[in-house]
Scaffold this motif. Structure first.
Motif, PDB file in Angstrom:
ATOM      1  N   SER A 111     -32.420 -20.250 -15.906  1.00  0.00           N
ATOM      2  CA  SER A 111     -32.519 -20.336 -14.235  1.00  0.00           C
ATOM      3  C   SER A 111     -32.808 -21.695 -14.049  1.00  0.00           C
ATOM      4  O   SER A 111     -33.897 -22.235 -14.661  1.00  0.00           O
ATOM      5  CB  SER A 111     -33.559 -19.015 -13.858  1.00  0.00           C
TER       6      SER A 111
ATOM      7  N   ASP B  57     -32.891 -15.481 -18.680  1.00  0.00           N
ATOM      8  CA  ASP B  57     -34.236 -16.164 -18.257  1.00  0.00           C
ATOM      9  C   ASP B  57     -35.153 -15.019 -18.375  1.00  0.00           C
ATOM     10  O   ASP B  57     -34.694 -13.962 -18.091  1.00  0.00           O
ATOM     11  CB  ASP B  57     -34.050 -16.877 -16.996  1.00  0.00           C
TER      12      ASP B  57
ATOM     13  N   LYS C 196     -36.349 -14.894 -11.394  1.00  0.00           N
ATOM     14  CA  LYS C 196     -35.448 -16.043 -11.751  1.00  0.00           C
ATOM     15  C   LYS C 196     -34.207 -15.690 -11.983  1.00  0.00           C
ATOM     16  O   LYS C 196     -33.109 -16.410 -11.789  1.00  0.00           O
ATOM     17  CB  LYS C 196     -35.864 -16.908 -13.022  1.00  0.00           C
TER      18      LYS C 196
ATOM     19  N   SER D 196     -36.146 -15.010 -24.416  1.00  0.00           N
ATOM     20  CA  SER D 196     -35.184 -15.290 -25.468  1.00  0.00           C
ATOM     21  C   SER D 196     -35.939 -15.254 -26.693  1.00  0.00           C
ATOM     22  O   SER D 196     -35.019 -15.469 -27.876  1.00  0.00           O
ATOM     23  CB  SER D 196     -34.664 -16.708 -25.057  1.00  0.00           C
TER      24      SER D 196
HETATM   25  C1  LIG Z   1     -36.125 -26.158 -17.830  1.00  0.00           C
HETATM   26  S1  LIG Z   1     -35.956 -24.734 -17.011  1.00  0.00           S
HETATM   27  C2  LIG Z   1     -34.284 -24.259 -17.265  1.00  0.00           C
HETATM   28  C3  LIG Z   1     -33.507 -24.923 -16.174  1.00  0.00           C
HETATM   29  C4  LIG Z   1     -32.036 -24.359 -16.278  1.00  0.00           C
HETATM   30  N1  LIG Z   1     -31.407 -24.769 -17.594  1.00  0.00           N
HETATM   31  C5  LIG Z   1     -31.021 -25.324 -15.345  1.00  0.00           C
HETATM   32  O1  LIG Z   1     -30.542 -26.608 -15.906  1.00  0.00           O
HETATM   33  O2  LIG Z   1     -30.904 -24.743 -14.209  1.00  0.00           O
HETATM   34  C6  LIG Z   1     -36.716 -23.589 -18.231  1.00  0.00           C
HETATM   35  C7  LIG Z   1     -36.423 -22.207 -17.675  1.00  0.00           C
HETATM   36  O3  LIG Z   1     -37.010 -21.567 -19.243  1.00  0.00           O
HETATM   37  C8  LIG Z   1     -37.478 -20.041 -18.631  1.00  0.00           C
HETATM   38  N2  LIG Z   1     -38.090 -19.632 -19.871  1.00  0.00           N
HETATM   39  C9  LIG Z   1     -39.256 -20.038 -20.292  1.00  0.00           C
HETATM   40  N3  LIG Z   1     -39.774 -19.264 -21.287  1.00  0.00           N
HETATM   41  C10 LIG Z   1     -38.530 -18.334 -21.492  1.00  0.00           C
HETATM   42  C11 LIG Z   1     -38.398 -17.275 -22.430  1.00  0.00           C
HETATM   43  N4  LIG Z   1     -39.203 -17.129 -23.454  1.00  0.00           N
HETATM   44  N5  LIG Z   1     -37.164 -16.906 -22.435  1.00  0.00           N
HETATM   45  C12 LIG Z   1     -36.281 -16.966 -21.315  1.00  0.00           C
HETATM   46  N6  LIG Z   1     -36.621 -18.177 -20.664  1.00  0.00           N
HETATM   47  C13 LIG Z   1     -37.601 -18.632 -20.715  1.00  0.00           C
HETATM   48  C14 LIG Z   1     -38.371 -20.412 -17.382  1.00  0.00           C
HETATM   49  O4  LIG Z   1     -38.302 -19.211 -16.617  1.00  0.00           O
HETATM   50  C15 LIG Z   1     -37.181 -21.418 -16.779  1.00  0.00           C
HETATM   51  O5  LIG Z   1     -36.416 -20.911 -15.814  1.00  0.00           O
END
Ligand SMILES: C[S@@+](CC[C@H](N)C(=O)[O-])C[C@H]1O[C@@H](n2cnc3c(N)ncnc32)[C@H](O)[C@@H]1O
Length: 486
Positions: free
Chosen positions: A274, A296, A301, A324
């Motif tokens: 997200s 996510d 999100k 994840s």
């Molecule tokens: C850097 S952002 C991602 C941005 C996305 N890839 C984009 O380009 O639009 C990191 C994301 O990791 C998610 N996140 C954090 N810990 C996580 C977990 N344990 N499992 C899945 N998602 C996770 C957060 O909610 C956040 O939306």
């Protein structure tokens, strides 16, 4: 009044702000295993361990300037399914011509296709003469996040408005300020008097009244554009496109999906997806054929992710709200139909765009992060990485990325990964290479060849061999691994 340019206008302001930021940063540096500043600027000195106080102040200032300024280019990731880059370039040029005509500007920003990435269009900023920085008597206060978005070329949307002068009507000229102290009361009508913490982020024209923004219950509140920004000190071009044609995306983020290079028919996992900027790009690179699963952590999100997938014509992407870290089921041997967890060795390609300290986002005009908070990221990143290795098919490709310049979340993570998974994964070149090689630090075990496989975007990226829009970006890091076939 002639505009003096963002650097001159805001540097003083930012410097005063940054005296706090710098103190905070020094505190972080003291608690980090690796000294960021010295790692970034002078490896030899680092070996001799000079004190940060004596030698590192100019470097700290360089870093503050980089953090405090705005990348001058707007980059748009186009959607080849709905229109060629040429079509989108024409749409953008028309928008800029209309803005120039209504704002009395003579010189237009340059719009061109990136020479390397065929789905990336680059727009330069307006020239220095173009901006009117006269302060208007009617003011609008926004929060820091919104102020940053405005400096990067966004209009102001109703939910971001904290306060507005009572006499503002539709069509009023207003000056917009970010409340750095975050103390301005919501709905305030009189001028906000905390001059020290009020940062000018531009002038604009009101498209809504106070009543439109503040009256009614939260659920009835308007969400549309409240202020059309006409003059912003960063001079960055403001472009708005229907999402099906293209979206605003930072250059290294566009590059990142190309490094993963998913193909039609691949089975791909986006572990931290997200709001979906990279997910939708992966879908586009796959020409909308194959399996793309995007996870996510939270339901909210994932709703945002779903919306963006829909708006960009990618509703075939399978999205799930899931942690994840727990996305692998080591006992399971069935296929990947349905929700996670999934069996080991399931995916051809995995993107781990990890949660990170975001110390690459620019401008970084205020921060509430503590050293403890920052130091918690590598722990989470390693756990996510463990899952990624497990889920990847032998021969499969994993791209790890962050939007921070901190070594411990980047090169440090890569070194840990290679030590933890010898004979299981190998580092490969993160092609197409644009950023600089990975940083070295004392005791680092990464070889020079390994560091050349990595790419980092940050204040030290040399502009010699690349174009200005490829170096004046947010801070970012990309590493690519392959799971060694057994
Ligand atoms: C850097 S952002 C991602 C941005 C996305 N890839 C984009 O380009 O639009 C990191 C994301 O990791 C998610 N996140 C954090 N810990 C996580 C977990 N344990 N499992 C899945 N998602 C996770 C957060 O909610 C956040 O939306």
């Amino acid at each position: 009044m002639k505009f003096v340019g963002y650097e001159k206008l805001s540097t003083l302001k930012l410097y005063t702000k940054y005296s706090n930021f710098a103190k905070k940063m020094k505190k972080w540096l003291d608690t980090l295993d690796v000294n960021l500043i010295e790692c970034m600027y002078d490896n030899k000195r680092l070996e001799q361990k000079p004190s940060l106080e004596k030698d590192s102040i100019p470097k700290l200032e360089k870093l503050q300037n980089w953090f405090g300024s705005v990348p001058r280019f707007t980059t748009i990731r186009t959607n080849p399914a709905t229109g060629s880059s040429d079509t989108i370039i024409e749409i953008i040029k028309t928008q800029l011509q209309e803005q120039a005509a209504s704002r009395g500007r003579k010189t237009l920003p340059e719009v061109k296709q990136d020479p390397l990435l065929k789905d990336c269009v680059v727009v330069s900023c307006w020239d220095e003469q173009s901006m009117n920085s006269d302060r208007q008597s009617q003011e609008v206060i926004v929060d820091v996040k919104c102020g940053v978005a405005i400096l990067r070329g966004a209009d102001l949307f109703a939910p971001g408005v904290i306060a507005m002068s009572s006499e503002t009507t539709i069509g009023s000229k207003v000056s917009v300020y970010a409340d750095l102290a975050q103390k301005c009361l919501w709905g305030r009508t009189t001028p906000y008097s905390d001059l020290e913490n009020k940062m000018f982020v531009g002038n604009g024209i009101a498209l809504m009244t106070r009543k439109d923004i503040f009256a009614g219950s939260t659920k009835d509140r308007k969400t549309g554009r409240a202020i059309e920004m006409t003059d912003i000190p960063s001079r960055v071009s403001s472009i708005s496109l229907p999402p099906k044609y293209g979206i605003l995306q930072n250059y290294p983020s566009i590059l990142c999906s190309h490094v993963l290079n998913p193909q039609p028919g691949d089975i791909v996992l986006d572990m931290c997806a997200s709001p979906g900027n990279k997910t939708t790009h992966l879908a586009s690179l796959m020409k909308h054929e194959g399996t793309l699963i995007a996870l996510d952590r939270s339901k909210n999100k994932v709703e945002k992710l779903d919306l963006n997938c829909r708006l960009q014509g990618c509703d075939w992407v399978r999205t799930y709200a899931y942690n994840s870290i727990e996305a692998v089921d080591k006992q399971k041997i069935s296929n990947i139909d349905g929700p996670p967890p999934y069996p080991k060795n399931s995916f051809d390609k995995i993107l781990l765009d990890a949660p990170c300290s975001a110390l690459g986002q620019r401008p970084h005009i205020n921060t509430s992060m503590t050293a403890k908070h920052i130091n918690s990221y590598p722990i989470m990143q390693k756990r996510l990485f463990d899952t990624a290795v497990s889920l990847l098919k032998p021969g499969g490709v994993l791209v790890y990325s962050t939007c921070t310049i901190l070594v411990q979340e980047n090169e440090g993570l890569v070194e840990w990964a290679l030590n933890t998974y010898p004979g299981v994964i190998e580092l490969v070149r993160a092609d197409p290479l644009v950023g600089s090689s990975g940083t070295e630090w004392p005791g680092s075990q990464l070889t020079s060849d390994q560091r050349k496989c990595l790419q980092r975007f940050g204040p030290d990226l040399s502009q010699d061999s690349i174009e200005p829009h490829q170096s004046d970006t947010i801070g970012f890091f990309i590493a690519k691994f392959r799971k060694i076939p057994t």
